[in-house]
Motif scaffolding. Structure first.
Motif, PDB file in Angstrom:
ATOM      1  N   SER A   1      31.259  41.632  48.939  1.00 14.57           N
ATOM      2  CA  SER A   1      32.610  41.711  49.498  1.00 14.57           C
ATOM      3  C   SER A   1      32.661  41.082  50.880  1.00 14.57           C
ATOM      4  O   SER A   1      33.584  40.335  51.207  1.00 14.57           O
ATOM      5  CB  SER A   1      33.069  43.172  49.562  1.00 14.57           C
ATOM      6  OG  SER A   1      34.356  43.263  50.123  1.00 14.57           O
ATOM      7  N   GLN A   2      31.666  41.376  51.686  1.00 14.20           N
ATOM      8  CA  GLN A   2      31.655  40.829  53.041  1.00 14.20           C
ATOM      9  C   GLN A   2      31.496  39.311  53.016  1.00 14.20           C
ATOM     10  O   GLN A   2      32.111  38.597  53.818  1.00 14.20           O
ATOM     11  CB  GLN A   2      30.531  41.472  53.850  1.00 14.20           C
ATOM     12  CG  GLN A   2      30.553  41.119  55.323  1.00 14.20           C
ATOM     13  CD  GLN A   2      29.683  42.054  56.152  1.00 14.20           C
ATOM     14  OE1 GLN A   2      29.665  43.258  55.934  1.00 14.20           O
ATOM     15  NE2 GLN A   2      28.955  41.494  57.093  1.00 14.20           N
TER      16      GLN A   2
ATOM     17  N   SER B   1      43.327  48.342  46.414  1.00 12.80           N
ATOM     18  CA  SER B   1      42.128  47.622  46.840  1.00 12.80           C
ATOM     19  C   SER B   1      42.263  46.152  46.474  1.00 12.80           C
ATOM     20  O   SER B   1      42.954  45.806  45.505  1.00 12.80           O
ATOM     21  CB  SER B   1      40.885  48.204  46.154  1.00 12.80           C
ATOM     22  OG  SER B   1      39.750  47.376  46.363  1.00 12.80           O
ATOM     23  N   ILE B   2      41.582  45.312  47.236  1.00  8.92           N
ATOM     24  CA  ILE B   2      41.506  43.899  46.871  1.00  8.92           C
ATOM     25  C   ILE B   2      40.847  43.739  45.502  1.00  8.92           C
ATOM     26  O   ILE B   2      41.101  42.776  44.776  1.00  8.92           O
ATOM     27  CB  ILE B   2      40.741  43.094  47.952  1.00  8.92           C
ATOM     28  CG1 ILE B   2      40.910  41.592  47.725  1.00  8.92           C
ATOM     29  CG2 ILE B   2      39.276  43.476  47.982  1.00  8.92           C
ATOM     30  CD1 ILE B   2      42.329  41.098  47.929  1.00  8.92           C
ATOM     31  N   ALA B   3      40.030  44.730  45.113  1.00 11.00           N
ATOM     32  CA  ALA B   3      39.384  44.697  43.793  1.00 11.00           C
ATOM     33  C   ALA B   3      40.408  44.717  42.673  1.00 11.00           C
ATOM     34  O   ALA B   3      40.157  44.215  41.573  1.00 11.00           O
ATOM     35  CB  ALA B   3      38.422  45.876  43.644  1.00 11.00           C
ATOM     36  N   ALA B   4      41.580  45.287  42.947  1.00 16.10           N
ATOM     37  CA  ALA B   4      42.632  45.322  41.942  1.00 16.10           C
ATOM     38  C   ALA B   4      43.158  43.934  41.626  1.00 16.10           C
ATOM     39  O   ALA B   4      43.650  43.680  40.528  1.00 16.10           O
ATOM     40  CB  ALA B   4      43.783  46.206  42.428  1.00 16.10           C
ATOM     41  N   LYS B   5      43.055  43.028  42.590  1.00 13.84           N
ATOM     42  CA  LYS B   5      43.565  41.676  42.417  1.00 13.84           C
ATOM     43  C   LYS B   5      42.462  40.705  41.988  1.00 13.84           C
ATOM     44  O   LYS B   5      42.704  39.811  41.183  1.00 13.84           O
ATOM     45  CB  LYS B   5      44.196  41.207  43.727  1.00 13.84           C
ATOM     46  CG  LYS B   5      45.336  42.118  44.198  1.00 13.84           C
ATOM     47  CD  LYS B   5      45.802  41.779  45.590  1.00 13.84           C
ATOM     48  CE  LYS B   5      46.712  40.580  45.607  1.00 13.84           C
ATOM     49  NZ  LYS B   5      47.291  40.324  46.937  1.00 13.84           N
ATOM     50  N   ASP B   6      41.262  40.908  42.548  1.00 12.86           N
ATOM     51  CA  ASP B   6      40.161  39.998  42.249  1.00 12.86           C
ATOM     52  C   ASP B   6      39.329  40.435  41.054  1.00 12.86           C
ATOM     53  O   ASP B   6      38.803  39.602  40.313  1.00 12.86           O
ATOM     54  CB  ASP B   6      39.227  39.885  43.456  1.00 12.86           C
ATOM     55  CG  ASP B   6      39.800  39.026  44.552  1.00 12.86           C
ATOM     56  OD1 ASP B   6      40.939  38.551  44.395  1.00 12.86           O
ATOM     57  OD2 ASP B   6      39.124  38.834  45.576  1.00 12.86           O
ATOM     58  N   GLY B   7      39.151  41.760  40.887  1.00 12.30           N
ATOM     59  CA  GLY B   7      38.246  42.277  39.874  1.00 12.30           C
ATOM     60  C   GLY B   7      36.805  42.155  40.331  1.00 12.30           C
ATOM     61  O   GLY B   7      36.208  41.080  40.240  1.00 12.30           O
ATOM     62  N   ASN B   8      36.252  43.223  40.869  1.00 13.18           N
ATOM     63  CA  ASN B   8      34.859  43.172  41.331  1.00 13.18           C
ATOM     64  C   ASN B   8      33.900  43.324  40.157  1.00 13.18           C
ATOM     65  O   ASN B   8      34.042  44.261  39.365  1.00 13.18           O
ATOM     66  CB  ASN B   8      34.579  44.296  42.335  1.00 13.18           C
ATOM     67  CG  ASN B   8      35.182  44.027  43.690  1.00 13.18           C
ATOM     68  OD1 ASN B   8      35.629  42.912  43.976  1.00 13.18           O
ATOM     69  ND2 ASN B   8      35.196  45.038  44.538  1.00 13.18           N
TER      70      ASN B   8
ATOM     71  N   SER C   1      38.227  48.656  39.787  1.00 15.08           N
ATOM     72  CA  SER C   1      39.164  47.538  39.838  1.00 15.08           C
ATOM     73  C   SER C   1      40.379  47.802  38.964  1.00 15.08           C
ATOM     74  O   SER C   1      41.530  47.589  39.375  1.00 15.08           O
ATOM     75  CB  SER C   1      38.469  46.247  39.398  1.00 15.08           C
ATOM     76  OG  SER C   1      37.362  45.943  40.223  1.00 15.08           O
ATOM     77  N   ALA C   2      40.138  48.268  37.743  1.00 17.21           N
ATOM     78  CA  ALA C   2      41.243  48.509  36.809  1.00 17.21           C
ATOM     79  C   ALA C   2      42.124  49.664  37.278  1.00 17.21           C
ATOM     80  O   ALA C   2      43.353  49.609  37.155  1.00 17.21           O
ATOM     81  CB  ALA C   2      40.691  48.793  35.419  1.00 17.21           C
ATOM     82  N   SER C   3      41.505  50.711  37.815  1.00 17.41           N
ATOM     83  CA  SER C   3      42.304  51.858  38.256  1.00 17.41           C
ATOM     84  C   SER C   3      43.173  51.486  39.453  1.00 17.41           C
ATOM     85  O   SER C   3      44.334  51.916  39.550  1.00 17.41           O
ATOM     86  CB  SER C   3      41.400  53.044  38.602  1.00 17.41           C
ATOM     87  OG  SER C   3      40.617  52.799  39.759  1.00 17.41           O
ATOM     88  N   LYS C   4      42.648  50.679  40.360  1.00 18.54           N
ATOM     89  CA  LYS C   4      43.454  50.283  41.517  1.00 18.54           C
ATOM     90  C   LYS C   4      44.537  49.273  41.130  1.00 18.54           C
ATOM     91  O   LYS C   4      45.599  49.223  41.744  1.00 18.54           O
ATOM     92  CB  LYS C   4      42.548  49.726  42.619  1.00 18.54           C
ATOM     93  CG  LYS C   4      41.694  50.794  43.297  1.00 18.54           C
ATOM     94  CD  LYS C   4      42.533  51.884  43.929  1.00 18.54           C
ATOM     95  CE  LYS C   4      41.718  52.844  44.764  1.00 18.54           C
ATOM     96  NZ  LYS C   4      42.541  53.878  45.434  1.00 18.54           N
ATOM     97  N   ALA C   5      44.269  48.482  40.087  1.00 15.35           N
ATOM     98  CA  ALA C   5      45.329  47.614  39.561  1.00 15.35           C
ATOM     99  C   ALA C   5      46.458  48.458  38.987  1.00 15.35           C
ATOM    100  O   ALA C   5      47.642  48.122  39.124  1.00 15.35           O
ATOM    101  CB  ALA C   5      44.771  46.680  38.496  1.00 15.35           C
ATOM    102  N   ALA C   6      46.108  49.574  38.364  1.00 14.28           N
ATOM    103  CA  ALA C   6      47.123  50.487  37.844  1.00 14.28           C
ATOM    104  C   ALA C   6      47.948  51.089  38.981  1.00 14.28           C
ATOM    105  O   ALA C   6      49.164  51.278  38.843  1.00 14.28           O
ATOM    106  CB  ALA C   6      46.467  51.593  37.022  1.00 14.28           C
TER     107      ALA C   6
END
Length: 231
Positions: A187-188, A125-132, A139-144
């Motif tokens: 997000s939008q 997810s983009i959340a992995a890079k931006d941190g929502n 966010s942390a799990s998708k960064a993993a």
């Protein structure tokens, strides 16, 4: 090079009953790939809890070798400030998003390397890079998932098996049905295209990464964010 696939290729798509997973399964099937969908929801070919090692092993034994693995199963997790998140909610998010991806890769990679060809695409997810904000667990799990895929890609770099990750922005899918509307609106607002993505748009990128067209990319992150990604 056109997106072609090996003759008699088999793909396994987790989270394949709906959303991005279903769109990926449909695209691959339309291209002539034999597709098996796995999900805890009704409508999948195989009922599978990706967090259950024994269940994953049973599916591996039943299916035998596969050529393509798309890890799309996931959850958004709690939408709350980090200090208000229950530990069990945090752990559940990681168990599904990270442990599930790990278990599926661990089970199906060996046969791919033996056969000398394989494609793995993990959904982050983009959340992995931006941190929502208020989505620290997600966010942390998708960064993993991104870090896992980068490591795996390097491990497999000379085997003929490629592992890459796709990082979408918010997508119109059942996984987001219960997401806080304020988070989706944020997000939008951050997306230059001014809208959420569609599952079929993400599937086009995943399908390409699963194909013969990709041969010199592994351990890489591909954004599908409507212009939101800055790096």
């Amino acid at each position: 090079m056109a997106a072609t696939y090996p003759d008699d290729a088999t793909a396994l798509v987790t989270g394949g009953a709906s959303g991005i997973g279903a769109a990926c399964a449909g695209l691959l099937a339309d291209a002539g790939v034999r597709v098996v969908t796995a999900d805890v929801a009704c409508g999948a070919d195989v009922h599978l809890d990706v967090t259950d090692p024994d269940a994953v092993e049973r599916v591996r034994a039943d299916l035998g070798p596969i050529d393509i693995l798309v890890n799309s199963a996931g959850v958004v997790g709690p939408s709350a400030p980090l200090v208000d998140i229950d530990l069990e909610q945090w752990r559940r998010t990681f168990t599904i998003n990270v442990d599930g991806t790990f278990l599926m890769c661990r089970a199906f990679v060996p046969a791919m390397t033996t056969r000398g060809w394989g494609r793995i695409v993990n959904l982050a997810s983009i959340a992995a890079k931006d941190g929502n904000p208020t989505q620290s667990a997600y966010s942390a799990s998708k960064a993993a998932v991104i870090a896992l895929t980068k490591s795996l890609g390097k491990e497999l770099a000379t085997t003929g098996v490629l592992a890459n990750v796709v990082a979408p922005a918010a997508v119109q899918s059942p996984m987001n049905a219960d997401t806080d509307p304020a988070i989706l609106a944020r997000s939008q607002s951050l997306t230059p295209m001014g809208r959420m993505g569609r599952p079929e748009e993400i599937a086009e990128l995943v399908g390409w990464l699963c194909s013969n067209a990709v041969s010199f990319s592994t351990g890489a992150v591909y954004d599908a964010s409507g212009g939101r990604a800055g790096y």
